[in-house]
Design an enzyme around this catalytic site. Structure first.
Site, PDB file in Angstrom:
ATOM      1  N   CYS A   1      29.967 -14.803   6.442  1.00 52.55           N
ATOM      2  CA  CYS A   1      30.552 -16.139   6.417  1.00 52.55           C
ATOM      3  C   CYS A   1      29.665 -17.055   5.573  1.00 52.55           C
ATOM      4  CB  CYS A   1      30.718 -16.759   7.791  1.00 52.55           C
ATOM      5  SG  CYS A   1      31.774 -15.831   8.889  1.00 52.55           S
TER       6      CYS A   1
ATOM      7  N   GLU B   1      20.923   6.964   0.920  1.00 52.67           N
ATOM      8  CA  GLU B   1      21.274   5.754   0.187  1.00 52.67           C
ATOM      9  C   GLU B   1      22.428   6.024  -0.798  1.00 52.67           C
ATOM     10  OE1 GLU B   1      20.923   2.777   0.489  1.00 52.67           O
ATOM     11  OE2 GLU B   1      21.216   1.861  -1.468  1.00 52.67           O
TER      12      GLU B   1
ATOM     13  N   GLU C   1      30.543   2.759   0.829  1.00 53.42           N
ATOM     14  CA  GLU C   1      30.861   1.331   0.968  1.00 53.42           C
ATOM     15  C   GLU C   1      31.743   0.796  -0.156  1.00 53.42           C
ATOM     16  OE1 GLU C   1      27.604  -1.559   1.085  1.00 53.42           O
ATOM     17  OE2 GLU C   1      26.374  -0.179  -0.065  1.00 53.42           O
TER      18      GLU C   1
HETATM   19  O1  M6R Z   1      19.735  -8.226   3.822  1.00 51.62           O
HETATM   20  P1  M6R Z   1      19.326  -6.917   4.440  1.00 51.62           P
HETATM   21  O2  M6R Z   1      18.549  -6.066   3.527  1.00 51.62           O
HETATM   22  O3  M6R Z   1      18.659  -7.089   5.769  1.00 51.62           O
HETATM   23  O4  M6R Z   1      20.717  -6.178   4.706  1.00 51.62           O
HETATM   24  C1  M6R Z   1      20.770  -4.973   5.399  1.00 51.62           C
HETATM   25  C2  M6R Z   1      22.098  -4.277   5.176  1.00 51.62           C
HETATM   26  O5  M6R Z   1      23.147  -5.049   5.694  1.00 51.62           O
HETATM   27  C3  M6R Z   1      22.385  -3.991   3.692  1.00 51.62           C
HETATM   28  O6  M6R Z   1      21.347  -3.266   3.118  1.00 51.62           O
HETATM   29  C4  M6R Z   1      23.695  -3.192   3.541  1.00 51.62           C
HETATM   30  O7  M6R Z   1      23.558  -1.935   4.096  1.00 51.62           O
HETATM   31  C5  M6R Z   1      24.092  -3.108   2.068  1.00 51.62           C
HETATM   32  N1  M6R Z   1      25.444  -3.566   1.889  1.00 51.62           N
HETATM   33  C6  M6R Z   1      24.054  -1.749   1.520  1.00 51.62           C
HETATM   34  O8  M6R Z   1      24.423  -1.697   0.177  1.00 51.62           O
END
Ligand code: M6R
Length: 604
Positions: free
Chosen positions: A2, A480, A487
């Protein structure tokens, strides 16, 4: 997760709010909405889907003069992505936008319903505006009603509220979700859930703290803290520039960000490498005094860099490491010992689960360090120390350059710790550092590789699933690679340790099972080769990424020949990112804003 914007001023509020939302759209894009209060008259607009739909709906709206406005771009938590569930939510005289989750919304809703309030949406947010108005109805002033309202709410929130009886005011509150208040020389006031929405509009900002609340008018700012005492307005300059948030001729932000990796890696290394040591000016070596264990905690891609780092810390720094998925760690009553350094890794610095584990570590009096891309984010402000990854603004939901720079920082940190613990000789340290200097070159995207992957990608658009396999530090890289693919392509993909396939998953092997095999020359090559031969014997379709040609592969992505497994790691990372992107493009998916996702996950 959001995006929120707010504006008080006399310029074109509609354009300002839409522009802010455009910058935040990558954080949530199920629906969007804006409400404006102009000359005592409310107007509001909502649209499902991308922001462009809202822009169309607002074409005829004009908002010049003295205007107060709030806007929101949504990632649905409670209730489907419909127009009714889109923010702003309204009662009879007020509108609210909210980021986060109101945990006690059902109890509040029940009570309000029993006193005759009718709810339009299925959201948790709508209770806020009705609760506020119910307190006003009880005789409280708008300010007192807002204060009592936020005192009643449980959970995480960043809230903006406007109401007819205070026509030049925005009420705000922050608890657990990010919110920034900005001003400029023209006496305009802005709110944004991230500084991306404020860049270019204001010069000074306050990063609100949990428990902060208050109200803003065209000529005043009233700020209270969690103790309900008046707080000082601690403005700091907003330094980020807009340049890094443009596509620069690339088709997608993800593509631009893949191509940027070489440059941002140079930035990550800048001033941090000397001949025989790593220099982290931001760290005090005392942080490591008496530390005999490192705990790494993160989510998603950042979790994969944590897992990859565990191989580096144990191999190079000879220190015990444990790696935790933040959403698991926070509820499993973990044992925490004070000689553990607690390291959280996060691109945004706002991920709710990771942030919560950092709070737990602080509570248990552990020393803490955050590796983060966003200065002034909640995690950076909370941790004892921080290392910024310097990736620049990352807009593609699929993380690429954030991962690359996290890996760089973690590798450097493992050498930094190795020096303190004397687990490597000076020669070994300089060899590692010399190798680091090559990463920027290795991560330059080679047109030949991109073209080859674009061609190959057409063969990987179906099938019953993908296995990305690797050993050692290439196993987290395989995880990864699989995450990237699922995704943005919505195809099923799993990352697996190569050696583990024969313990079950090999039962799936047939020509429609695609194996993406990471075969580094300098890390357990022969072992991985045997595992791939086992899959090839069972007719799985195999795409090998390696510098050594492999005759059992159906497809081959060639790497340069490198002298160190970490250089192979970084070049393979590029190949995996390109492969996912090209598959997603062929499937006609939205590469930058894949379905059901949001960039920063600020709810648990
Ligand atoms: O901002 P952050 O690194 O804490 O986010 C963690 C995950 O939400 C983020 O890495 C997510 O998995 C990505 N969309 C992956 O590409």
């Amino acid at each position: 997760m959001c995006g929120i914007v707010g504006y008080i001023g006399s310029k074109d509020a509609k354009e300002i709010l839409l522009d802010g939302l455009k910058e935040l759209e990558y954080r949530g894009y199920d629906s969007a909405g804006i409400s404006l209060l102009c000359d005592g008259k409310f107007s509001y607009f909502k649209a499902v889907g991308k922001l462009e739909n809202l822009v169309q709906k607002m074409q005829k709206c004009s908002s010049n003069g003295s205007v107060v406005g709030i806007g929101h771009t949504r990632w649905a938590t409670h209730g489907k992505p419909t127009e009714i569930n889109a923010h702003p939510h309204q009662a009879s005289r007020s509108f609210v936008v909210h980021n986060g989750i109101i945990e006690n919304y059902q109890a509040i809703k029940k009570e309000l319903q029993s006193s005759g309030v009718v709810f339009a949406s299925q959201t948790d947010t709508e209770v806020i505006v009705h609760l506020f108005e119910s307190f006003v109805k009880d005789g409280l002033s708008d300010y007192e009603a807002f204060e009592k309202c936020i005192d009643t709410l449980e959970g995480a929130y960043a809230i903006l509220l406007m109401t007819k009886s205070s026509p030049d005011t925005i009420y705000f509150a922050k608890h657990g979700s990010p919110m920034i208040l900005g001003i400029n020389e023209d006496n305009e006031k802005f709110f944004g859930s991230s500084d991306a929405a404020l860049i270019g509009k204001c010069s000074q900002v306050i990063y609100l703290e949990d428990g902060d609340y208050g109200c803003v008018t065209s000529d005043s700012i009233t700020l209270y803290n969690k103790e309900h005492t008046r707080a000082e307005l601690a403005f700091v300059p907003l330094t980020v520039t807009k340049l890094s948030a443009q596509k620069d001729g690339f088709r997608y932000f993800m593509e631009k960000e893949i191509y940027e990796q070489s440059e941002v890696i140079s930035d990550t290394l800048l001033g941090r490498l000397s001949d025989d040591m790593i220099v982290f000016d931001e760290l005090d070596e005392a942080l490591f005094d008496g530390i005999d264990e490192i705990k790494l905690c993160a989510c998603g891609t950042s979790y994969h860099s944590a897992l990859a780092a565990s191989y580096l810390f144990e191999r190079l720094s000879k220190i015990r490491v444990s790696v935790e998925i933040a959403s698991e760690f926070r509820y499993r009553e973990p044992l925490m010992s004070q000689n553990t350094l607690f390291i959280v890794i996060s691109q945004s610095g706002e991920t709710a689960d990771t942030l919560e584990t950092l709070k737990m570590a602080k509570k248990a009096a552990l020393r803490s360090l955050v590796i983060c891309n966003v200065d002034n984010s909640s995690m950076v402000r909370l941790a004892d120390a921080s290392i910024l990854t310097r990736a620049g603004i990352e807009k593609g939901v699929a993380s690429t350059k954030a991962f690359a720079t996290q890996m760089m920082v973690l590798w450097m940190l493992s050498i930094y710790v190795a020096k303190i613990r004397q687990s490597l000789t000076s020669k070994q340290i300089s060899d590692e550092i010399n190798t680091m200097r090559e990463v920027s070159r290795v991560t330059l995207v080679k047109e030949g590789m991109h073209e080859r992957i674009t061609r190959l990608s057409k063969r990987y658009l179906h099938g019953h699933g993908f296995f990305f396999i690797g050993r050692d530090i290439f196993y987290p890289l395989a995880l990864e690679g699989a995450l990237k693919l699922k995704e943005i392509s919505y195809l099923h993909a799993e990352g697996y340790p190569s050696g583990e396939m024969k313990h079950g998953p090999i039962a799936l092997a047939d020509p429609e099972l695609f194996t993406i095999a990471l075969m580094p020359q300098h890390m357990l090559y022969e072992k991985t080769k045997s595992n791939i031969e086992e899959l090839s014997a069972r007719d799985s379709t195999i795409c090998v990424i390696s510098s050594i040609e492999f005759d059992k592969a159906d497809d081959f992505i060639a790497l340069e020949s490198h002298g160190h497994y970490m250089l192979e790691f970084f070049e393979m990372m590029i190949a995996l990112q390109l492969l996912s992107m090209q598959i997603a493009i062929r499937l006609d998916n939205d590469v930058d804003m894949p379905r059901n996702l949001a960039k920063s996950v600020t709810v648990e």
